[in-house]
Write a protein that holds these residues in place. Structure first.
Motif, PDB file in Angstrom:
ATOM      1  N   ARG A 161     164.424 -20.906  43.575  1.00 48.03           N
ATOM      2  CA  ARG A 161     163.992 -20.009  44.793  1.00 48.03           C
ATOM      3  C   ARG A 161     164.437 -18.550  44.052  1.00 48.03           C
ATOM      4  NH1 ARG A 161     160.700 -22.819  46.978  1.00 48.03           N
ATOM      5  NH2 ARG A 161     160.549 -21.350  48.750  1.00 48.03           N
ATOM      6  N   CYS A 162     163.675 -17.450  44.436  1.00 52.08           N
ATOM      7  CA  CYS A 162     163.915 -16.330  44.044  1.00 52.08           C
ATOM      8  C   CYS A 162     165.304 -15.920  44.355  1.00 52.08           C
ATOM      9  CB  CYS A 162     162.850 -15.360  44.596  1.00 52.08           C
ATOM     10  SG  CYS A 162     163.330 -13.360  44.275  1.00 52.08           S
ATOM     11  N   ASP A 163     166.072 -15.109  43.631  1.00 51.81           N
ATOM     12  CA  ASP A 163     167.226 -14.627  44.035  1.00 51.81           C
ATOM     13  C   ASP A 163     167.345 -13.413  44.811  1.00 51.81           C
ATOM     14  OD1 ASP A 163     168.586 -16.662  42.421  1.00 51.81           O
ATOM     15  OD2 ASP A 163     168.445 -15.329  40.686  1.00 51.81           O
ATOM     16  N   ARG A 164     166.238 -12.870  45.152  1.00 59.77           N
ATOM     17  CA  ARG A 164     166.324 -11.801  46.020  1.00 59.77           C
ATOM     18  C   ARG A 164     165.612 -12.058  47.412  1.00 59.77           C
ATOM     19  NH1 ARG A 164     168.037  -6.431  45.647  1.00 59.77           N
ATOM     20  NH2 ARG A 164     166.341  -6.091  46.901  1.00 59.77           N
ATOM     21  N   CYS A 165     164.782 -12.837  47.572  1.00 57.92           N
ATOM     22  CA  CYS A 165     164.392 -13.335  48.840  1.00 57.92           C
ATOM     23  C   CYS A 165     163.923 -14.793  49.393  1.00 57.92           C
ATOM     24  CB  CYS A 165     162.808 -12.533  48.867  1.00 57.92           C
ATOM     25  SG  CYS A 165     161.531 -13.518  48.140  1.00 57.92           S
ATOM     26  N   GLY A 166     164.092 -15.623  48.349  1.00 59.71           N
ATOM     27  CA  GLY A 166     164.208 -17.116  48.751  1.00 59.71           C
ATOM     28  C   GLY A 166     162.829 -17.640  48.432  1.00 59.71           C
ATOM     29  N   ALA A 167     161.892 -16.798  48.096  1.00 55.28           N
ATOM     30  CA  ALA A 167     160.458 -17.196  47.920  1.00 55.28           C
ATOM     31  C   ALA A 167     160.444 -18.217  46.664  1.00 55.28           C
ATOM     32  CB  ALA A 167     159.649 -16.214  47.720  1.00 55.28           C
ATOM     33  N   ALA A 176     160.353 -19.477  43.025  1.00 61.93           N
ATOM     34  CA  ALA A 176     160.766 -18.676  41.731  1.00 61.93           C
ATOM     35  C   ALA A 176     159.366 -18.819  40.811  1.00 61.93           C
ATOM     36  CB  ALA A 176     161.917 -19.136  41.025  1.00 61.93           C
ATOM     37  N   ARG A 177     158.878 -17.818  40.228  1.00 69.55           N
ATOM     38  CA  ARG A 177     157.951 -17.865  39.172  1.00 69.55           C
ATOM     39  C   ARG A 177     158.315 -17.449  37.887  1.00 69.55           C
ATOM     40  NH1 ARG A 177     155.892 -20.949  42.308  1.00 69.55           N
ATOM     41  NH2 ARG A 177     154.075 -20.283  43.893  1.00 69.55           N
ATOM     42  N   VAL A 178     159.409 -16.573  37.951  1.00 63.27           N
ATOM     43  CA  VAL A 178     159.900 -16.005  36.498  1.00 63.27           C
ATOM     44  C   VAL A 178     161.445 -16.085  36.478  1.00 63.27           C
ATOM     45  CG1 VAL A 178     160.116 -13.847  35.341  1.00 63.27           C
ATOM     46  CG2 VAL A 178     158.194 -14.245  36.853  1.00 63.27           C
ATOM     47  N   ARG A 179     161.833 -16.325  35.118  1.00 62.41           N
ATOM     48  CA  ARG A 179     163.234 -16.548  34.775  1.00 62.41           C
ATOM     49  C   ARG A 179     163.558 -15.404  33.895  1.00 62.41           C
ATOM     50  NH1 ARG A 179     164.278 -22.294  33.291  1.00 62.41           N
ATOM     51  NH2 ARG A 179     164.670 -22.630  35.495  1.00 62.41           N
ATOM     52  N   ALA A 180     164.788 -14.897  34.153  1.00 55.80           N
ATOM     53  CA  ALA A 180     165.172 -13.786  33.091  1.00 55.80           C
ATOM     54  C   ALA A 180     166.700 -14.087  32.768  1.00 55.80           C
ATOM     55  CB  ALA A 180     165.170 -12.468  34.087  1.00 55.80           C
ATOM     56  N   VAL A 181     166.668 -14.475  31.407  1.00 55.59           N
ATOM     57  CA  VAL A 181     167.975 -14.874  30.887  1.00 55.59           C
ATOM     58  C   VAL A 181     168.397 -13.473  30.266  1.00 55.59           C
ATOM     59  CG1 VAL A 181     169.151 -16.483  29.272  1.00 55.59           C
ATOM     60  CG2 VAL A 181     166.895 -17.141  30.382  1.00 55.59           C
ATOM     61  N   LEU A 182     169.696 -13.172  30.669  1.00 55.93           N
ATOM     62  CA  LEU A 182     170.269 -11.945  30.352  1.00 55.93           C
ATOM     63  C   LEU A 182     171.071 -12.170  29.040  1.00 55.93           C
ATOM     64  CD1 LEU A 182     171.517 -11.081  33.783  1.00 55.93           C
ATOM     65  CD2 LEU A 182     169.527 -10.238  32.715  1.00 55.93           C
ATOM     66  N   PRO A 183     171.251 -11.423  28.301  1.00 52.42           N
ATOM     67  CA  PRO A 183     171.895 -11.154  27.067  1.00 52.42           C
ATOM     68  C   PRO A 183     173.424 -11.605  27.059  1.00 52.42           C
ATOM     69  CG  PRO A 183     170.963  -9.070  27.001  1.00 52.42           C
ATOM     70  CD  PRO A 183     170.637  -9.846  28.347  1.00 52.42           C
ATOM     71  N   ALA A 184     173.957 -11.120  28.155  1.00 54.02           N
ATOM     72  CA  ALA A 184     175.616 -11.348  28.498  1.00 54.02           C
ATOM     73  C   ALA A 184     175.682 -12.661  28.990  1.00 54.02           C
ATOM     74  CB  ALA A 184     175.948 -10.236  29.424  1.00 54.02           C
ATOM     75  N   GLY A 185     174.648 -13.458  29.283  1.00 54.53           N
ATOM     76  CA  GLY A 185     174.696 -14.731  29.911  1.00 54.53           C
ATOM     77  C   GLY A 185     174.305 -14.770  31.239  1.00 54.53           C
ATOM     78  N   GLY A 186     174.054 -15.810  31.663  1.00 58.84           N
ATOM     79  CA  GLY A 186     173.483 -16.166  33.197  1.00 58.84           C
ATOM     80  C   GLY A 186     171.941 -15.853  33.091  1.00 58.84           C
ATOM     81  N   GLU A 187     171.376 -16.079  34.265  1.00 62.65           N
ATOM     82  CA  GLU A 187     169.971 -15.846  34.641  1.00 62.65           C
ATOM     83  C   GLU A 187     169.689 -15.642  35.860  1.00 62.65           C
ATOM     84  OE1 GLU A 187     168.277 -19.857  33.676  1.00 62.65           O
ATOM     85  OE2 GLU A 187     168.473 -20.245  35.725  1.00 62.65           O
ATOM     86  N   LEU A 188     168.521 -14.906  36.163  1.00 59.55           N
ATOM     87  CA  LEU A 188     168.048 -14.671  37.523  1.00 59.55           C
ATOM     88  C   LEU A 188     166.786 -15.273  37.700  1.00 59.55           C
ATOM     89  CD1 LEU A 188     168.857 -10.775  37.169  1.00 59.55           C
ATOM     90  CD2 LEU A 188     170.077 -12.364  38.605  1.00 59.55           C
ATOM     91  N   LEU A 189     166.479 -15.760  38.930  1.00 60.96           N
ATOM     92  CA  LEU A 189     165.171 -16.408  39.158  1.00 60.96           C
ATOM     93  C   LEU A 189     164.339 -15.406  40.203  1.00 60.96           C
ATOM     94  CD1 LEU A 189     165.964 -19.961  39.535  1.00 60.96           C
ATOM     95  CD2 LEU A 189     165.173 -18.858  37.439  1.00 60.96           C
ATOM     96  N   PHE A 190     163.253 -15.073  39.955  1.00 62.98           N
ATOM     97  CA  PHE A 190     162.383 -14.145  40.861  1.00 62.98           C
ATOM     98  C   PHE A 190     161.103 -14.724  41.005  1.00 62.98           C
ATOM     99  CE2 PHE A 190     164.975 -10.947  38.325  1.00 62.98           C
ATOM    100  CZ  PHE A 190     165.482 -10.474  39.122  1.00 62.98           C
ATOM    101  N   CYS A 191     160.476 -14.311  42.335  1.00 61.91           N
ATOM    102  CA  CYS A 191     159.114 -14.505  42.658  1.00 61.91           C
ATOM    103  C   CYS A 191     158.297 -13.589  41.886  1.00 61.91           C
ATOM    104  CB  CYS A 191     158.748 -14.409  44.276  1.00 61.91           C
ATOM    105  SG  CYS A 191     159.145 -12.609  44.721  1.00 61.91           S
ATOM    106  N   GLN A 192     157.090 -13.575  41.844  1.00 69.04           N
ATOM    107  CA  GLN A 192     156.349 -12.848  41.279  1.00 69.04           C
ATOM    108  C   GLN A 192     156.449 -11.225  41.687  1.00 69.04           C
ATOM    109  OE1 GLN A 192     154.636 -13.811  38.119  1.00 69.04           O
ATOM    110  NE2 GLN A 192     155.030 -11.687  37.765  1.00 69.04           N
ATOM    111  N   HIS A 193     156.444 -11.303  42.727  1.00 68.64           N
ATOM    112  CA  HIS A 193     156.770  -9.789  43.651  1.00 68.64           C
ATOM    113  C   HIS A 193     157.867  -9.140  42.813  1.00 68.64           C
ATOM    114  CE1 HIS A 193     156.931  -6.522  46.369  1.00 68.64           C
ATOM    115  NE2 HIS A 193     158.147  -6.912  46.716  1.00 68.64           N
TER     116      HIS A 193
END
Length: 64
Positions: free
Chosen positions: A15-21, A23-40
């Protein structure tokens, strides 16, 4: 020899980390960790993610 890090494909339970829809996109941060986002929300935050040199993985719609 260090192991290779791989990401698992997004599924319907991711699920999107912002709204719970869905997830379509995974962003892996260089410092570690990841964020999941809906397309919006991925579109909304893409510029900043690129500034942070995040690795962006866009996947097709997860299977239900």
């Amino acid at each position: 020899m260090p192991g290779t890090l791989t990401s698992t494909p997004l599924t319907a339970v991711d699920r999107c980390d912002r709204c719970g829809a869905a997830a379509r996109v995974r962003a892996v941060l260089p410092a570690g960790g990841e964020l999941l986002f809906c397309q919006h929300h991925a579109n909304e935050h893409m510029e900043r993610l690129r500034e942070l040199d995040a690795v962006i993985n866009t996947e097709s719609a997860p299977a239900l």
